[in-house]
Every structure is written in structure tokens, then in C-alpha cells.
Design an enzyme around this catalytic site. Structure first.
Site, short mmCIF file in Angstrom:
data_model
loop_
_atom_site.label_atom_id
_atom_site.label_comp_id
_atom_site.label_asym_id
_atom_site.label_seq_id
_atom_site.Cartn_x
_atom_site.Cartn_y
_atom_site.Cartn_z
N CYS A 143 0.81 -1.23 0.00
CA CYS A 143 0.00 0.00 0.00
C CYS A 143 0.84 1.28 0.00
O CYS A 143 0.33 2.36 -0.30
CB CYS A 143 -0.94 0.01 1.19
SG CYS A 143 -1.98 -1.44 1.24
N HIS A 157 -3.17 6.99 2.98
CA HIS A 157 -3.61 5.69 2.45
C HIS A 157 -5.01 5.40 3.01
O HIS A 157 -5.29 5.61 4.18
CB HIS A 157 -2.62 4.62 2.90
CG HIS A 157 -3.08 3.24 2.59
ND1 HIS A 157 -3.60 2.88 1.37
CD2 HIS A 157 -3.11 2.10 3.36
CE1 HIS A 157 -3.92 1.60 1.39
NE2 HIS A 157 -3.65 1.11 2.58
N ASN A 172 -10.14 -0.30 0.17
CA ASN A 172 -8.68 -0.19 0.17
C ASN A 172 -8.16 -0.78 -1.15
O ASN A 172 -8.21 -1.99 -1.35
CB ASN A 172 -8.13 -0.97 1.37
CG ASN A 172 -6.61 -0.95 1.45
OD1 ASN A 172 -5.95 -0.52 0.51
ND2 ASN A 172 -6.08 -1.44 2.54
O1 UT7 Z 1 -3.47 -1.75 3.68
C1 UT7 Z 1 -3.95 -1.99 4.87
C2 UT7 Z 1 -3.82 -3.22 5.61
N1 UT7 Z 1 -4.86 -3.49 6.55
C3 UT7 Z 1 -5.46 -2.62 7.38
O2 UT7 Z 1 -5.26 -1.46 7.40
C4 UT7 Z 1 -6.42 -3.23 8.36
C5 UT7 Z 1 -6.47 -2.49 9.66
N2 UT7 Z 1 -7.46 -3.06 10.55
C6 UT7 Z 1 -8.79 -2.84 10.41
O3 UT7 Z 1 -9.21 -2.12 9.53
C7 UT7 Z 1 -9.71 -3.47 11.43
O4 UT7 Z 1 -8.96 -4.14 12.41
C8 UT7 Z 1 -10.77 -4.45 10.80
C9 UT7 Z 1 -11.79 -3.68 9.99
C10 UT7 Z 1 -10.05 -5.49 9.94
C11 UT7 Z 1 -11.51 -5.18 11.93
O5 UT7 Z 1 -12.13 -4.20 12.76
P1 UT7 Z 1 -11.98 -4.28 14.35
O6 UT7 Z 1 -12.72 -3.14 14.88
O7 UT7 Z 1 -10.53 -4.40 14.67
O8 UT7 Z 1 -12.78 -5.60 14.66
P2 UT7 Z 1 -12.33 -6.86 15.54
O9 UT7 Z 1 -11.52 -7.79 14.70
O10 UT7 Z 1 -11.78 -6.38 16.84
O11 UT7 Z 1 -13.72 -7.53 15.85
C12 UT7 Z 1 -14.71 -6.89 16.70
C13 UT7 Z 1 -15.94 -7.76 16.72
C14 UT7 Z 1 -15.64 -9.23 17.02
O12 UT7 Z 1 -16.76 -9.76 17.68
P3 UT7 Z 1 -16.77 -9.93 19.29
O13 UT7 Z 1 -15.62 -10.83 19.58
O14 UT7 Z 1 -16.58 -8.55 19.84
O15 UT7 Z 1 -18.10 -10.52 19.55
C15 UT7 Z 1 -15.53 -9.86 15.66
O16 UT7 Z 1 -15.81 -11.24 15.67
O17 UT7 Z 1 -16.57 -7.77 15.44
C16 UT7 Z 1 -16.59 -9.10 14.89
N3 UT7 Z 1 -16.28 -8.99 13.47
C17 UT7 Z 1 -17.22 -8.82 12.53
N4 UT7 Z 1 -18.55 -8.75 12.60
C18 UT7 Z 1 -19.21 -8.56 11.46
C19 UT7 Z 1 -15.05 -8.95 12.88
N5 UT7 Z 1 -15.18 -8.79 11.55
C20 UT7 Z 1 -16.51 -8.71 11.30
C21 UT7 Z 1 -17.27 -8.50 10.15
N6 UT7 Z 1 -18.61 -8.43 10.26
N7 UT7 Z 1 -16.71 -8.36 8.94
#
Ligand code: UT7
Length: 337
Positions: free
Chosen positions: A122, A264, A294
Site C-alpha cells: 500500500c 492511504h 482499500n
Molecule cells: O493496507 C492496509 C492493511 N490493513 C489494514 O489497514 C487493516 C487495519 N485493521 C482494520 O481495519 C480493522 O482491524 C478491521 C476492519 C479489519 C476489523 O475491525 P476491528 O474493529 O478491529 O474488529 P475486531 O476484529 O476487533 O472484531 C470486533 C468484533 C468481534 O466480535 P466480538 O468478539 O466482539 O463478539 C468480531 O468477531 O466484530 C466481529 N467482526 C465482525 N462482525 C461482522 C469482525 N469482523 C466482522 C465482520 N462483520 N466483517
């Protein structure tokens, strides 16, 4: 240095197929992964993205790049015959051999140019722009075409909820030309760093020379992107903030001098967190992640293109480009448009 470098044309191109969060959720649900529009919008700010049609040659990575480059050349008032060098930043090349840059050169018939791909994920456009700038500064090259172009959709594991909601396909390109070393409108500085020790936060296990794709590995999705979202989020906020500060500090400027910040576009929440740390109003940030997701190396040039074409970025504006990516890679460029 004999010269400085300036972006004189910018362009972008996206595939036709818009995929809304609802459409994506349906596709994922059919594979047993649950998500929904509200979650995606609240956690990422993304409403839709574009996925290229693999059966449509006009939507291959190099074809999108070619379209973006064509628009950039038109803005600069140049033709393919004027191009000395093509640097294509991509981690999703049309083919491993030859480079996507060579495909672009072939499609645009830029017969005088030498062409090369770079992979900084990226951060690729910023790395490429800085590399092109060096060739221009020394006088070796008069006009370089710097492209950030990706077709990421074939590398998405649609059963992985973190990955599948974030990424999309698209291309951005910039024409970079010589200008006087003391010209006010030019690239002012670039700042880059990589940390290969953090490779595991974001990578594709199979498909390189280390681990070839076998039917078994394909079924295990080892040829798809894998990411530690939470860890990347933290590193992203920290490094985007520090690379923005470095760029301004090294030019004796402060955040209030800035007209536009183009980070980005990985997640709107990352951008908001960086803006808060920099004390930068959101109105000064150009955002396209809501409509394209992205697009890796393409996010920065496509957002810049949007800002220039809709009249927000004006002649003489101070613009800060800032990125992080797999590698991990980081970088910022400060320029006067
Ligand atoms: O070029 C760039 C490279 N990558 C990035 O920049 C990614 C950076 N990270 C992110 O953008 C975020 O971490 C994500 C969008 C990938 C994930 O968001 P988050 O706020 O960190 O979510 P999380 O993984 O902490 O999950 C929170 C909750 C969990 O449920 P519980 O355990 O709180 O009940 C997950 O199981 O949300 C759940 N969850 C989802 N629910 C619905 C995780 N992904 C999803 C989803 N839909 N897609």
C-alpha cells in the site's frame, strides 16, 4: 541537484462492477461467513468497492493502469512518446513475468520508455514517486509515469471477515516532470522506512517461489491475503502520524500550513484517529475509501486525482501524501501542487 520534480498530470480508473456491502454480505454468507452493511460502515467507513471482471481484458491490472495513465498524460499535455520511464507500484501484477509496467508500456505504445514494477504494497505509490523523483532530479529522466495499480479481488478469501470487507480494485497514475530546483510547485521531500520483521501482520503465504500453489493449498486459501487487522490498525495510526510529522518538520512547516492531507485509504477509523492525533480537521482530508475500499497502491493517487479534478486541490496548495502497507512499509511525501 540539477532539477526538481513536479506532478503535472494525474488520472485514475476503476472497474465497472460496484459491489455494495449488502451484495458482499450475501456473497460471504453463501460461503458461511457473516457480516452486514452496518458493521462494515461503522468499523471501516466503506460503503462499496469495485471488483474487476477477470474475463474482461479492459479490467486487467495493466489495462486499468493504462486508462489512468492516459488521463494523466492528457492532463499534462503529453503523449506516450514523451514517456522516458514507467514505474508501476503493484503487489497484484497481471503476470509474475513480465512486469505490469511492461504490459502498460506495450498497451500505451510508449516505445522510448524503460519500465519496471516495484512492490511496497500500500505504500507503493509513495515509494515509486520518490524513486521517479530521484531520476528526474539527476537529469537522467525527463518524464516519468508513476502508477499505483491493483486488482486485489482474486487474492481475497471471502470466508475471512476481516479481509473481504476492506479491499477493492483500481488504478491511479501520475505524470512527473522536471522543473527548476527552486520552483515553488514541486515535490518538496520524501520519507520512507520499512520493517520486514513485521511481515507476518499482512502477507500471502503461497504463490511465490517459496511455496507454490497446489490444489490443496488453494483449497486452504493459502494463495489469499492474510492479515492481523487489530495489530496493523495500531501500527498504521502510529506510523501515519509520525511520517506526517516528519515530512512537515523537515520542511520547517506545521500542520496549519497544510492544505490537503491524502493518507492511504485502508479504513476511515484509521484516518480519523490520525487526524485527531495531528489535530487536523477532517475537511482537509481527501477520502475515497467509502466508495472504493482499500485499493492498496492505488488509494493515494486516486484520491489525489479526485481532489484535483473536483477543484479542491488548487495550484500552489501544500499536499501531504502518507501511507503504510504490508512489508511493513511506511512513507510520506510533501509537495506543492
Ligand atoms: O493496507 C492496509 C492493511 N490493513 C489494514 O489497514 C487493516 C487495519 N485493521 C482494520 O481495519 C480493522 O482491524 C478491521 C476492519 C479489519 C476489523 O475491525 P476491528 O474493529 O478491529 O474488529 P475486531 O476484529 O476487533 O472484531 C470486533 C468484533 C468481534 O466480535 P466480538 O468478539 O466482539 O463478539 C468480531 O468477531 O466484530 C466481529 N467482526 C465482525 N462482525 C461482522 C469482525 N469482523 C466482522 C465482520 N462483520 N466483517
Amino acid at each position: 541537484m540539477e532539477y526538481a520534480a513536479r506532478i503535472t498530470g494525474i488520472g485514475s480508473a476503476f472497474p465497472k462492477n460496484r459491489v455494495t456491502n449488502d451484495q458482499l454480505s450475501q456473497k460471504m454468507e453463501a460461503l458461511g461467513a457473516k457480516t452486514d452493511d452496518q458493521w462494515i460502515r461503522e468499523r471501516t467507513g466503506i460503503r462499496e468497492r469495485r471488483f474487476s471482471d477477470k474475463n474482461a481484458p479492459q479490467e486487467h491490472n495493466s489495462s486499468l493502469a493504462y486508462k489512468a495513465a492516459d488521463k494523466a498524460l492528457e492532463m499534462a499535455g503529453k503523449t506516450p512518446d514523451d514517456v522516458d520511464q514507467i514505474i508501476c507500484a503493484t503487489c497484484t501484477p497481471d503476470t509474475l513475468i513480465p512486469s505490469t509496467a511492461c504490459w502498460i508500456q506495450h498497451k500505451m505504445n510508449a516505445r522510448r520508455a524503460w519500465a519496471v514494477d516495484i512492490n511496497a504494497a500500500c505504500s507503493g505509490f509513495i515509494y515509486g514517486l520518490s524513486m521517479g523523483e530521484q531520476y528526474i532530479k539527476t537529469g537522467k529522466v525527463k518524464l516519468t509515469l508513476v502508477v499505483g495499480s491493483e486488482v486485489l479481488s482474486p487474492f481475497i478469501n471471502f470466508t475471512d471477515r476481516n479481509i473481504s470487507i476492506l479491499f477493492g480494485d483500481g488504478a491511479g497514475a501520475a505524470v512527473v516532470e522536471r522543473t527548476a530546483p527552486d520552483a515553488s510547485r514541486r515535490i518538496l521531500s520524501s520519507h520512507m522506512l520499512s520493517d520486514g520483521s513485521l511481515w507476518e501482520l499482512f502477507y500471502i503465504p503461497a504463490g511465490g517461489s517459496k511455496l507454490e500453489v497446489t490444489p490443496e493449498r488453494y483449497h486452504q486459501n493459502l494463495n489469499k491475503m492474510t492479515m492481523s487487522g487489530k495489530e496493523i490498525f495500531k501500527v498504521a495510526v502510529r506510523t501515519l502520524t509520525s511520517f506526517a510529522k516528519t515530512a512537515l518538520d523537515e520542511n520547517g512547516m506545521t500542520i496549519s500550513d497544510l492544505d490537503w492531507f491524502i493518507p492511504h485509504q485502508a479504513n476511515l477509523r484509521i484516518i480519523e484517529a490520525v487526524a485527531a492525533r495531528l489535530k487536523l480537521p477532517m475537511e482537509k482530508i481527501i477520502i475515497n475509501v467509502d466508495r472504493y475500499g482499500n485499493t492498496s497502491a492505488a488509494t493515494v493517487p486516486t484520491a489525489l486525482d479526485e481532489g484535483v479534478r473536483d477543484g479542491r486541490v488548487k495550484k500552489g496548495d501544500l499536499v501531504l501524501l502518507d501511507a503504510f502497507g504490508a512489508g511493513l512499509t511506511y512513507g510520506s511525501i510533501l509537495l506543492r501542487w
